[in-house]
Motif scaffolding. Structure first.
Motif, PDB file in Angstrom:
ATOM      1  N   VAL A  24       0.856  -1.190   0.000  1.00  0.00           N
ATOM      2  CA  VAL A  24       0.000   0.000   0.000  1.00  0.00           C
ATOM      3  C   VAL A  24       0.890   1.236   0.000  1.00  0.00           C
ATOM      4  O   VAL A  24       1.834   1.334   0.787  1.00  0.00           O
ATOM      5  N   LYS A  51       0.661   5.425   0.334  1.00  0.00           N
ATOM      6  CA  LYS A  51      -0.267   6.466   0.775  1.00  0.00           C
ATOM      7  C   LYS A  51       0.507   7.715   1.180  1.00  0.00           C
ATOM      8  O   LYS A  51       1.697   7.649   1.508  1.00  0.00           O
ATOM      9  N   SER A 102      -8.807   8.843   2.699  1.00  0.00           N
ATOM     10  CA  SER A 102      -8.300   7.830   1.757  1.00  0.00           C
ATOM     11  C   SER A 102      -7.857   8.426   0.425  1.00  0.00           C
ATOM     12  O   SER A 102      -7.686   7.704  -0.559  1.00  0.00           O
ATOM     13  N   VAL A 138      -4.505   6.985  -1.638  1.00  0.00           N
ATOM     14  CA  VAL A 138      -4.123   5.649  -1.163  1.00  0.00           C
ATOM     15  C   VAL A 138      -4.272   4.663  -2.320  1.00  0.00           C
ATOM     16  O   VAL A 138      -5.300   4.643  -2.997  1.00  0.00           O
ATOM     17  N   VAL A 185      -3.287   0.497  -3.693  1.00  0.00           N
ATOM     18  CA  VAL A 185      -2.724  -0.840  -3.530  1.00  0.00           C
ATOM     19  C   VAL A 185      -1.995  -1.167  -4.827  1.00  0.00           C
ATOM     20  O   VAL A 185      -2.597  -1.144  -5.906  1.00  0.00           O
ATOM     21  N   GLN A 198       3.197   5.147  -9.192  1.00  0.00           N
ATOM     22  CA  GLN A 198       2.652   5.803  -8.013  1.00  0.00           C
ATOM     23  C   GLN A 198       3.647   6.783  -7.394  1.00  0.00           C
ATOM     24  O   GLN A 198       3.291   7.898  -7.010  1.00  0.00           O
ATOM     25  N   TYR A 226       0.514  -4.910   2.723  1.00  0.00           N
ATOM     26  CA  TYR A 226      -0.925  -5.069   2.534  1.00  0.00           C
ATOM     27  C   TYR A 226      -1.412  -6.240   3.388  1.00  0.00           C
ATOM     28  O   TYR A 226      -0.824  -7.316   3.382  1.00  0.00           O
ATOM     29  N   LEU A 278     -11.539   2.192   0.314  1.00  0.00           N
ATOM     30  CA  LEU A 278     -11.119   2.387  -1.074  1.00  0.00           C
ATOM     31  C   LEU A 278     -12.220   2.011  -2.056  1.00  0.00           C
ATOM     32  O   LEU A 278     -11.998   2.036  -3.269  1.00  0.00           O
ATOM     33  N   CYS A 305      -4.040   0.348  11.845  1.00  0.00           N
ATOM     34  CA  CYS A 305      -4.028   1.037  10.552  1.00  0.00           C
ATOM     35  C   CYS A 305      -3.667   2.508  10.762  1.00  0.00           C
ATOM     36  O   CYS A 305      -2.608   2.955  10.339  1.00  0.00           O
TER      37      CYS A 305
END
Length: 404
Positions: free
Chosen positions: A151, A153, A160, A163, A165, A175, A189, A219, A277
């Motif tokens: 993940v 972020k 979110s 964020v 995956v 990303q 993850y 998400l 989290c």
């Protein structure tokens, strides 16, 4: 440090008066309040305080802080009050600059920077592997060693936003290329359901906690699916584990005054172990505010605002009632919502929020809290609430008419 006994009370708050009637909550001191709010919310607060200052681009500009700094320089300010995630850190730093009591910048950062908060709790509660990568090679090594997916972020994000995956090196490279390298967190993850615990904390102790389970995930908006939440039953063994987890996490974090918290926890689908989290020193999004109010009979934002402003709430014994509550956010599509057909709502619906005027054009959702229609529901237990949320999702599928 100045006290609350005299001086202005600065309130920076962008939520409209019909949602958060701040003038009612702070009625005893309304003449001392200067409210800095969004341009959209400004008219609803007009005439209710000593001064109301509307600001364009409330969350995205430095104008709010410019007003806070000006007022602190010109006047005696007794308290600086905040209510949403986008204000926590910037107002805490303003308190530091002007010697005003309340959450400090250093402590606020731990509740906003996901790397700092995970580092703070890692010895107290299980936490997924995480890294603030020094560069692409660092991130690739983390993923290759621990396994895909991972993940990615923003460290300071919320709702979110941003964020993702990612499943391979190509996705990871894409990303990372569009992000501020100083605002990136990568973590392992974990498959499984996400739960949240909402309540109040003070001086490192949990005063009240109510556990819930997300329906879908934070998400889901990226796939056009609804995000929901249902409170767990009062004596659910998992709920008791979540409350204990919250107590251990809060004890490891900086002490605060009387403050709401929103903790998100992974339940690993294979091992059923709980993993941290993230946590915020504020109320959760969606309709956590409404469901906590319905469950406890007390408005959690009112209690928080009054405490920050130095207005006594007395000894409020917060506890939950016998019913369970939940909420559902239906995200917008890219297109125009032309019509909401007149279909009877499920009997479990306590609140339904829908557009005042149609048709209305929408872009696709960009955050987990984006919604075109939303619901608050009640049920006798968690199972009844989750069933009600599925009914509401079906209602929205049947009733909303879109065009591209």
């Amino acid at each position: 440090m100045r006290t609350h006994d005299d001086g202005l009370i600065l309130v920076a708050h962008r939520i409209p008066a019909q949602v958060t009637p701040v003038s009612e909550w702070l009625a005893e001191v309304a003449d001392r309040v200067v409210l800095i709010t969004s341009e959209e919310a400004g008219p609803g607060y007009a005439g209710q305080f000593g001064e109301v200052i509307p600001v364009a681009d409330y969350s995205g500009s430095d104008t709010v802080i410019a007003h806070v700094d000006r007022l602190c320089a010109e006047c005696t300010v007794a308290a600086v009050v905040h209510g949403t995630e986008d204000d926590i850190l910037r107002l805490a730093r303003a308190r530091d600059r002007h010697g005003i009591a309340g959450l400090s910048g250093a402590d606020a950062l731990v509740f906003r920077d996901k790397h700092a908060m995970k580092a703070a709790v890692a010895a107290a509660v299980p936490t997924p592997r995480f890294l603030a990568p020094a560069g692409r090679a660092d991130a690739e090594e983390f993923a290759e060693w621990g396994g895909w997916p991972v993940v990615v972020k923003p460290r300071l994000g919320y709702g979110s936003r941003g964020v993702a995956v990612v499943h391979d090196v190509g996705e990871l490279t894409a990303q990372l290329s569009g992000r501020d390298p100083d605002d990136v967190l990568i973590e392992a993850y974990l498959p499984g359901a996400v739960h949240h615990v909402d309540g109040f904390m003070r001086e490192g102790k949990v005063l009240f906690a109510l556990p819930s389970r997300y329906v879908n995930s934070c998400l889901s908006f990226a796939d056009g699916e609804s995000l929901g939440s249902a409170q767990l039953d009062e004596h659910d063994p998992l709920g008791e584990r979540l409350v204990d987890f919250a107590a251990r996490a809060v004890a490891a974090l900086p002490s605060t005054g009387f403050t709401p918290f929103h903790l998100e926890v992974f339940l690993h689908e294979d091992t059923e172990e709980l993993y941290f989290c993230e946590i915020g020193a504020r109320l959760g999004g969606g309709h956590v505010y409404e469901t906590l109010t319905l469950s406890t009979g007390f408005n959690p934002v009112e209690l928080w605002f009054r405490d920050q402003a130095g207005v006594s709430c007395g000894d409020v014994p917060v506890s939950r009632g016998p019913e369970c509550y939940g909420w559902l956010l239906v995200p917008p599509r890219r297109g125009t919502l032309e019509e909401i057909t007149d279909i009877r709502l499920p009997d479990s619906v306590v609140q339904c929020h829908r557009p005042d005027e149609l048709p209305v054009a929408h872009a696709a959702a960009t955050a987990s809290t984006d919604a075109v229609v939303s619901f608050v529901v009640r049920g006798t237990d968690n199972a009844a609430v989750e069933a009600a949320l599925h009914e509401c999702a079906q209602w929205a599928s049947d009733a909303l008419r879109w065009s591209v």
